[in-house]
Design a protein around this motif. Structure first.
Motif, mmCIF file in Angstrom:
data_model
loop_
_atom_site.group_PDB
_atom_site.id
_atom_site.type_symbol
_atom_site.label_atom_id
_atom_site.label_comp_id
_atom_site.label_asym_id
_atom_site.label_seq_id
_atom_site.Cartn_x
_atom_site.Cartn_y
_atom_site.Cartn_z
ATOM 1 N N ILE A 1 9.826 26.673 1.067
ATOM 2 C CA ILE A 1 10.593 27.745 0.434
ATOM 3 C C ILE A 1 11.650 28.262 1.415
ATOM 4 O O ILE A 1 11.360 28.587 2.562
ATOM 5 N N GLY A 2 12.893 28.323 0.915
ATOM 6 C CA GLY A 2 14.008 28.831 1.720
ATOM 7 C C GLY A 2 14.627 27.819 2.656
ATOM 8 O O GLY A 2 15.604 28.134 3.344
ATOM 9 N N GLU A 3 14.093 26.588 2.681
ATOM 10 C CA GLU A 3 14.612 25.579 3.610
ATOM 11 C C GLU A 3 15.128 24.327 2.911
ATOM 12 O O GLU A 3 15.373 23.312 3.546
ATOM 13 N N GLY A 4 15.286 24.379 1.597
ATOM 14 C CA GLY A 4 15.782 23.214 0.890
ATOM 15 C C GLY A 4 14.691 22.196 0.620
ATOM 16 O O GLY A 4 13.523 22.398 0.949
ATOM 17 N N SER A 5 15.097 21.074 0.037
ATOM 18 C CA SER A 5 14.146 20.022 -0.330
ATOM 19 C C SER A 5 14.702 18.663 0.070
ATOM 20 O O SER A 5 15.916 18.441 0.066
ATOM 21 N N ARG A 6 13.800 17.769 0.390
ATOM 22 C CA ARG A 6 14.168 16.385 0.714
ATOM 23 C C ARG A 6 13.377 15.466 -0.215
ATOM 24 O O ARG A 6 12.194 15.214 -0.022
ATOM 25 N N PHE A 7 14.061 14.968 -1.249
ATOM 26 C CA PHE A 7 13.456 14.012 -2.159
ATOM 27 C C PHE A 7 13.725 12.599 -1.644
ATOM 28 O O PHE A 7 14.843 12.293 -1.221
ATOM 29 N N TRP A 8 12.727 11.750 -1.702
ATOM 30 C CA TRP A 8 12.883 10.393 -1.170
ATOM 31 C C TRP A 8 12.140 9.375 -2.038
ATOM 32 O O TRP A 8 11.226 9.710 -2.772
ATOM 33 N N PHE A 9 12.604 8.129 -1.951
ATOM 34 C CA PHE A 9 11.857 7.013 -2.541
ATOM 35 C C PHE A 9 11.991 5.801 -1.625
ATOM 36 O O PHE A 9 12.979 5.651 -0.906
ATOM 37 N N ARG A 10 10.984 4.972 -1.640
ATOM 38 C CA ARG A 10 10.931 3.774 -0.795
ATOM 39 C C ARG A 10 10.766 2.546 -1.669
ATOM 40 O O ARG A 10 9.906 2.526 -2.554
ATOM 41 N N LEU A 11 11.600 1.537 -1.383
ATOM 42 C CA LEU A 11 11.572 0.298 -2.144
ATOM 43 C C LEU A 11 11.297 -0.865 -1.225
ATOM 44 O O LEU A 11 11.707 -0.857 -0.050
ATOM 45 N N PRO A 12 10.634 -1.911 -1.718
ATOM 46 C CA PRO A 12 10.437 -3.122 -0.905
ATOM 47 C C PRO A 12 11.786 -3.721 -0.519
ATOM 48 O O PRO A 12 12.709 -3.764 -1.349
ATOM 49 N N SER A 13 11.895 -4.192 0.706
ATOM 50 C CA SER A 13 13.172 -4.727 1.182
ATOM 51 C C SER A 13 13.325 -6.216 0.929
ATOM 52 O O SER A 13 14.382 -6.788 1.205
ATOM 53 N N ARG A 14 12.298 -6.836 0.365
ATOM 54 C CA ARG A 14 12.387 -8.279 0.062
ATOM 55 C C ARG A 14 11.589 -8.579 -1.190
ATOM 56 O O ARG A 14 10.722 -7.822 -1.608
ATOM 57 N N MET A 15 11.937 -9.730 -1.779
ATOM 58 C CA MET A 15 11.256 -10.161 -2.996
ATOM 59 C C MET A 15 9.784 -10.465 -2.705
ATOM 60 O O MET A 15 9.437 -11.007 -1.654
ATOM 61 N N ASN A 16 8.906 -10.080 -3.650
ATOM 62 C CA ASN A 16 7.496 -10.404 -3.500
ATOM 63 C C ASN A 16 7.228 -11.802 -4.013
ATOM 64 O O ASN A 16 7.833 -12.250 -4.964
ATOM 65 N N VAL B 1 10.402 3.874 -9.873
ATOM 66 C CA VAL B 1 10.154 3.460 -8.487
ATOM 67 C C VAL B 1 8.857 2.659 -8.392
ATOM 68 O O VAL B 1 8.799 1.630 -7.710
ATOM 69 N N GLU B 2 7.818 3.102 -9.088
ATOM 70 C CA GLU B 2 6.554 2.375 -9.063
ATOM 71 C C GLU B 2 6.686 1.016 -9.740
ATOM 72 O O GLU B 2 5.990 0.061 -9.365
ATOM 73 N N LEU B 3 7.561 0.922 -10.727
ATOM 74 C CA LEU B 3 7.831 -0.371 -11.356
ATOM 75 C C LEU B 3 8.393 -1.362 -10.340
ATOM 76 O O LEU B 3 8.142 -2.566 -10.418
ATOM 77 N N HIS B 4 9.137 -0.857 -9.345
ATOM 78 C CA HIS B 4 9.705 -1.689 -8.285
ATOM 79 C C HIS B 4 8.700 -1.945 -7.158
ATOM 80 O O HIS B 4 9.031 -2.621 -6.175
ATOM 81 N N GLY B 5 7.499 -1.381 -7.264
ATOM 82 C CA GLY B 5 6.519 -1.549 -6.196
ATOM 83 C C GLY B 5 6.719 -0.584 -5.048
ATOM 84 O O GLY B 5 6.233 -0.829 -3.935
ATOM 85 N N GLN C 1 18.291 1.099 -13.125
ATOM 86 C CA GLN C 1 17.092 1.919 -13.013
ATOM 87 C C GLN C 1 17.105 2.758 -11.739
ATOM 88 O O GLN C 1 16.787 3.954 -11.763
ATOM 89 N N ILE C 2 17.491 2.154 -10.617
ATOM 90 C CA ILE C 2 17.526 2.900 -9.362
ATOM 91 C C ILE C 2 18.693 3.893 -9.363
ATOM 92 O O ILE C 2 18.595 4.966 -8.758
ATOM 93 N N LYS C 3 19.780 3.584 -10.067
ATOM 94 C CA LYS C 3 20.849 4.581 -10.232
ATOM 95 C C LYS C 3 20.311 5.808 -10.963
ATOM 96 O O LYS C 3 20.706 6.944 -10.651
ATOM 97 N N ARG C 4 19.443 5.581 -11.910
ATOM 98 C CA ARG C 4 18.875 6.715 -12.639
ATOM 99 C C ARG C 4 17.997 7.553 -11.728
ATOM 100 O O ARG C 4 17.993 8.782 -11.809
#
Length: 346
Positions: A331-346, A318-322, A236-239
């Motif tokens: 415009i003209g400066e590119g884009s920065r796409f990001w996602f944040r995942l929990p670093s430990r099990m809940n 990503v929301e499925l992972h919490g 899923q995260i590879k996708r």
């Protein structure tokens, strides 16, 4: 019978019974006529005062009930966001408070229904539009082949290749719709395992190596040393990361740069970002690019094969992972796409 009439009738019957009982008792006592008359007058005056007190004490209750009745009528007419004043006895105030809560919930529910219906209509329109284009292309090429318009083998093969390409595009769009519907219905399995992000990034880059080579893109990756594994569903995260890369490759200039960065975000999250040198996104579009079928550049997106579903799927995964997902762009400066995942099990 109205409540007011019922209360007055009950009060009249009880007061009349009390007066008659008292008058009968007075007549049986060894009292003079003047005393009996005086006691009777006092009793009648007391009954009159009691009736006046009863009238003013029940008036707030009846007024509150009338307000609830009036607001109920408004709800029946479709005006769900109503508010009853909290006044009168405690029980009536509790009734009004519960009524206001019910009204707010009804308003929220019907707003969700209206929003869902609008989204459904928009979804049908977008799906119809996106399916019509490749289907029309396939139909025209198939008719040309059936009518023997094409004579040379090279054109024949090119037509077949186009049909195969459009068929693949249709298949991918249907698969994306199916994936998105499963995610939004909560039917997607979520069984995370501890996985190293550097392995996930390497595997995703390898699957996009040919596309990056065609554009002569330079890719850099920045991952902290001894980065611990985090809980996630690898496919899923590879996708998600693959969708970021596809968009970055699609809109990057030839010989452009792509930068992938992994870094801790606070104490409980890890952030993965993809920075490109594309044309950028308008600030008004950055909050909308994760919606279904949304295109910041509709004409260019269609030409390059985008259906506006990839980022919506990425957001759901990503929301499925919490976690959370977003984009920073100008415009003209590119884009920065990001996602944040929990670093430990809940």
């Amino acid at each position: 019978m109205k409540l007011r009439t019922y209360l007055w009738l009950a009060n009249g019957i009880s007061t009349g019974f009390i007066i008659l009982s008292l008058l009968f008792s007075y007549s049986r006592m060894l009292l003079t006529f003047d005393v009996v008359v005086w006691l009777s007058v006092v009793t009648l005056l007391s009954a009159a005062v009691s009736t006046i007190i009863y009238y003013y004490s029940t008036k707030p209750v009846l007024r509150s009930i009338e307000r609830v009745t009036e607001q109920s009528r408004r709800i029946a007419e479709g005006h769900f966001l109503t508010d009853v004043e909290l006044s009168g006895p405690q029980e009536v105030q509790q009734l009004a408070e519960q009524f206001n809560h019910m009204s707010a919930r009804l308003h929220e529910s019907f707003e969700q229904i209206r929003t869902s219906e609008a989204s459904r209509r928009k979804l049908v329109e977008n799906v119809s539009h996106d399916l019509r284009t490749p289907l029309a292309s396939i139909r025209s090429f198939v008719e040309a082949l059936q009518d023997h318009v094409v004579r040379d083998e090279e054109t024949f093969r090119r037509y077949l290749a186009t049909i195969a390409l459009e068929t693949t595009r249709l298949s991918g769009m249907i698969e994306n719709l199916f994936q998105l519907s499963r995610l939004q219905a909560g039917a997607e399995q979520f069984e995370p395992i501890l996985y190293h992000l550097e392995d996930l990034i390497v595997e995703t880059l390898q699957s996009h190596d040919l596309q990056m080579e065609e554009k002569k893109l330079r890719v850099t990756v920045d991952i902290p040393e001894h980065m611990p594994s985090i809980p996630l569903v690898p496919i899923q995260i590879k996708r998600v990361l693959g969708n970021f890369l596809q968009n970055a490759i699609r809109y990057s200039p030839v010989y452009g740069k792509l930068h992938i960065q992994v870094e801790p975000y606070g104490e409980d999250y890890v952030e993965v970002s993809v920075l490109d040198e594309g044309g950028g996104i308008l600030e008004t579009d950055t909050e909308l690019v994760f919606e279904r079928f949304y295109r910041a550049d509709k004409s260019r997106s269609r030409e390059k094969g985008g259906a506006g579903l990839g980022l919506a799927i990425a957001k759901s995964l990503v929301e499925l992972h919490g976690g959370t997902i977003g984009v920073n762009s100008n415009i003209g400066e590119g884009s920065r796409f990001w996602f944040r995942l929990p670093s430990r099990m809940n």
